[in-house]
Design a protein around this motif. Structure first.
Motif, short mmCIF file in Angstrom:
data_model
loop_
_atom_site.label_atom_id
_atom_site.label_comp_id
_atom_site.label_asym_id
_atom_site.label_seq_id
_atom_site.Cartn_x
_atom_site.Cartn_y
_atom_site.Cartn_z
N UNK A 173 0.87 -1.17 0.00
CA UNK A 173 0.00 0.00 0.00
C UNK A 173 0.91 1.23 0.00
N UNK A 174 0.94 1.92 -1.13
CA UNK A 174 1.87 3.03 -1.33
C UNK A 174 1.20 4.39 -1.16
N UNK A 175 0.03 4.39 -0.50
CA UNK A 175 -0.77 5.61 -0.40
C UNK A 175 -0.03 6.74 0.30
N UNK A 176 0.61 6.47 1.44
CA UNK A 176 1.28 7.52 2.20
C UNK A 176 2.45 8.12 1.43
N UNK A 177 3.16 7.30 0.68
CA UNK A 177 4.35 7.79 -0.02
C UNK A 177 3.99 8.47 -1.34
N UNK A 178 3.03 7.90 -2.06
CA UNK A 178 2.71 8.29 -3.44
C UNK A 178 3.79 7.76 -4.37
N UNK A 179 3.45 7.58 -5.66
CA UNK A 179 4.47 7.09 -6.60
C UNK A 179 5.59 8.08 -6.83
N UNK A 180 5.40 9.34 -6.45
CA UNK A 180 6.48 10.31 -6.61
C UNK A 180 7.62 10.02 -5.65
N UNK A 181 7.30 9.59 -4.44
CA UNK A 181 8.33 9.36 -3.43
C UNK A 181 8.85 7.94 -3.41
N UNK A 182 8.09 6.97 -3.94
CA UNK A 182 8.47 5.56 -3.78
C UNK A 182 7.80 4.71 -4.85
N UNK A 183 8.56 3.78 -5.44
CA UNK A 183 8.00 2.89 -6.47
C UNK A 183 8.29 1.44 -6.06
N UNK A 184 7.37 0.82 -5.33
CA UNK A 184 7.60 -0.52 -4.78
C UNK A 184 7.84 -1.61 -5.81
N UNK A 185 7.25 -1.51 -7.01
CA UNK A 185 7.48 -2.54 -8.02
C UNK A 185 8.96 -2.66 -8.35
N UNK A 186 9.66 -1.53 -8.38
CA UNK A 186 11.09 -1.54 -8.68
C UNK A 186 11.90 -2.18 -7.56
N UNK A 187 11.30 -2.30 -6.37
CA UNK A 187 11.97 -2.89 -5.22
C UNK A 187 11.57 -4.35 -4.99
N UNK A 196 -6.40 6.44 -4.29
CA UNK A 196 -6.12 7.63 -5.09
C UNK A 196 -6.88 8.84 -4.57
N UNK A 197 -7.79 8.60 -3.62
CA UNK A 197 -8.46 9.67 -2.90
C UNK A 197 -7.44 10.63 -2.29
N UNK A 198 -6.29 10.09 -1.92
CA UNK A 198 -5.32 10.82 -1.11
C UNK A 198 -4.39 11.66 -1.99
N UNK A 199 -3.11 11.39 -2.00
CA UNK A 199 -2.16 12.29 -2.67
C UNK A 199 -2.33 12.34 -4.18
N UNK A 200 -2.70 11.25 -4.81
CA UNK A 200 -2.80 11.26 -6.27
C UNK A 200 -3.91 12.19 -6.71
N UNK A 201 -5.11 12.06 -6.13
CA UNK A 201 -6.18 13.01 -6.41
C UNK A 201 -5.82 14.38 -5.86
N UNK A 202 -5.47 14.41 -4.58
CA UNK A 202 -4.80 15.55 -4.00
C UNK A 202 -5.64 16.75 -3.62
N UNK A 203 -6.94 16.73 -3.86
CA UNK A 203 -7.75 17.92 -3.59
C UNK A 203 -9.00 17.63 -2.76
N UNK A 204 -9.06 16.45 -2.15
CA UNK A 204 -10.18 16.09 -1.26
C UNK A 204 -11.53 16.23 -1.94
N UNK A 205 -11.58 15.92 -3.24
CA UNK A 205 -12.84 16.06 -3.97
C UNK A 205 -13.24 14.81 -4.76
N UNK A 206 -12.53 13.70 -4.53
CA UNK A 206 -12.85 12.49 -5.28
C UNK A 206 -12.37 11.27 -4.48
N UNK A 207 -13.13 10.19 -4.56
CA UNK A 207 -12.77 8.91 -3.93
C UNK A 207 -12.39 7.92 -5.02
N UNK A 208 -11.29 7.21 -4.81
CA UNK A 208 -10.87 6.23 -5.82
C UNK A 208 -9.74 5.35 -5.33
#
Length: 381
Positions: A173-187, A196-208
């Motif tokens: 679960x990479x939600x806290x880091x976001x893909x900008x800070x961490x890419x687990x597949x590469x590890x 994606x509700x969180x950092x990826x959406x980033x504006x508290x206006x969508x659930x996903x």
């Protein structure tokens, strides 16, 4: 490979070939005309199965995580539920973090156990403890790093080496880091999941939510299962998430800048007994986080010196930090996990401290955030 911001703006988002529109269209159609029976245009027949706006989002998120396949869902829990139903069967066992997100724990402990799935909470920072928890029936190791809400750090590459040995799947679960800070597949992770509700959406206006993997067979099974169960986002939700992803890199830099200053303030304040932030050198996971993350993120938790009542007082006293659940938006949020996001862990091994406060540090002016927190902390002394 192109840079992160370039991918976030262009991956899956070519100008419309008919009109030249540079932004992805919101395709609200539920169904699509066919050129003869079975003659679909681009594979689109019904929007539960596929939708062009959702396709653009999926291509973008796959590119950001460095994976071949991404599947977008109506929520992060929808993505989690679908994946675990695919990977687990009655009698199987999974390992979860000993400080997992409350929603994940609720799904595993209250829903999957009724289906005959067993689970063991483990401190995933301790690889020996993970090895000891593995059973012949272990099919999934579920990791969060950083964890929600205690900001624990797990060595993704180290866990991946163990799961490969035993034939289990590693889900991060990479939600806290976001893909900008961490890419687990590469590890070495097999699957990455986000709310994606969180950092990826980033504006508290969508659930996903989204699942990302390099496994072709697993991706095909996810597609089939998702279509069968209907856990899909609407086109407007997909478009909002895609729009948010475009600015993920610049937002995350500001989140990290502000969080570092907040952590410093908290670390020096007498109303705080302990700061939980992997960017602090004294954090037990600092070195691992520095190795696998670009920066340390925008989430900060702390323990109030005065216990539960002091924690509640701080939560009630901020003005810029809004008392609300969720995280990762441009605005700063504060919450009491024990009575809010992690209430489902009460009485379990995953119960969080009553003095715990969680901050989602936004992108406001840092000095204003520090003044707000300082005032609230002084009131709680």
């Amino acid at each position: 490979m192109q840079g992160f911001s370039t991918r976030s703006i262009h991956a899956g988002q070519e100008p419309d070939p008919t009109t030249g529109a540079v932004t992805t269209s919101i395709h609200t159609s539920s169904t699509y005309a066919q050129d003869g029976v079975g003659g679909t245009r681009g594979g689109y027949e019904y929007s539960r199965s596929a939708n062009p706006t959702r396709t653009a989002l999926q291509e973008c998120l796959a590119a950001l995580e460095g994976g071949r396949h991404a599947r977008a869902f109506g929520s992060g829990m929808g993505a989690t539920d679908t994946l675990l139903r695919i990977l687990l069967r009655p009698g199987d066992h999974m390992v979860i973090p000993h400080d997992a997100y409350g929603g994940t724990f609720r799904l595993v402990d209250k829903v999957l156990t009724g289906w005959g799935v067993e689970h063991t909470p483990v401190d995933l920072a301790d690889l020996d403890a993970l090895r000891a928890a593995i059973r012949p029936t272990t099919k999934v190791v579920w990791s969060e790093t950083p964890t929600n809400p205690l900001l624990g750090i797990a060595d993704i590459a180290g866990i991946a080496a163990i799961t490969r040995e035993v034939g289990a799947r590693l889900v991060v679960d990479n939600t806290f880091a976001s893909p900008y800070l961490q890419t687990p597949l590469a590890l070495g992770a097999d699957v990455v999941v986000h709310s994606t509700t969180k950092y990826i959406g980033g504006h508290s206006d969508v659930v996903g939510g989204v699942l990302v993997t390099d496994d072709d067979e697993l991706a095909e099974t996810v597609t089939f299962t998702q279509n069968s169960t209907g856990s899909v986002p609407g086109p407007f939700d997909a478009w909002l998430t895609l729009r948010g992803a475009k600015t993920l890199a610049v937002r995350m830099e500001r989140h990290c800048d502000n969080a570092e200053r907040v952590a410093e303030l908290l670390d020096a304040h007498p109303a705080v007994s302990r700061v939980l932030y992997p960017g602090l050198p004294e954090h037990p996971g600092h070195e691992v986080a520095a190795k696998q993350m670009r920066r340390f993120g925008g989430m900060v938790s702390f323990l109030a010196t005065g216990g539960r009542e002091a924690a509640l007082q701080v939560c009630a006293s901020t003005r810029l930090f809004t008392l609300a659940e969720s995280l990762g938006g441009v605005e700063s949020l504060i919450e009491h996990p024990g009575q809010m996001t992690h209430a489902s862990t009460t009485g379990s091994m995953l119960e969080v401290p009553e003095s715990l406060v969680r901050l989602s540090v936004g992108i406001e002016d840092a000095d204003d955030l520090l003044d707000d927190l300082r005032t609230a902390l002084d009131a709680a002394r």
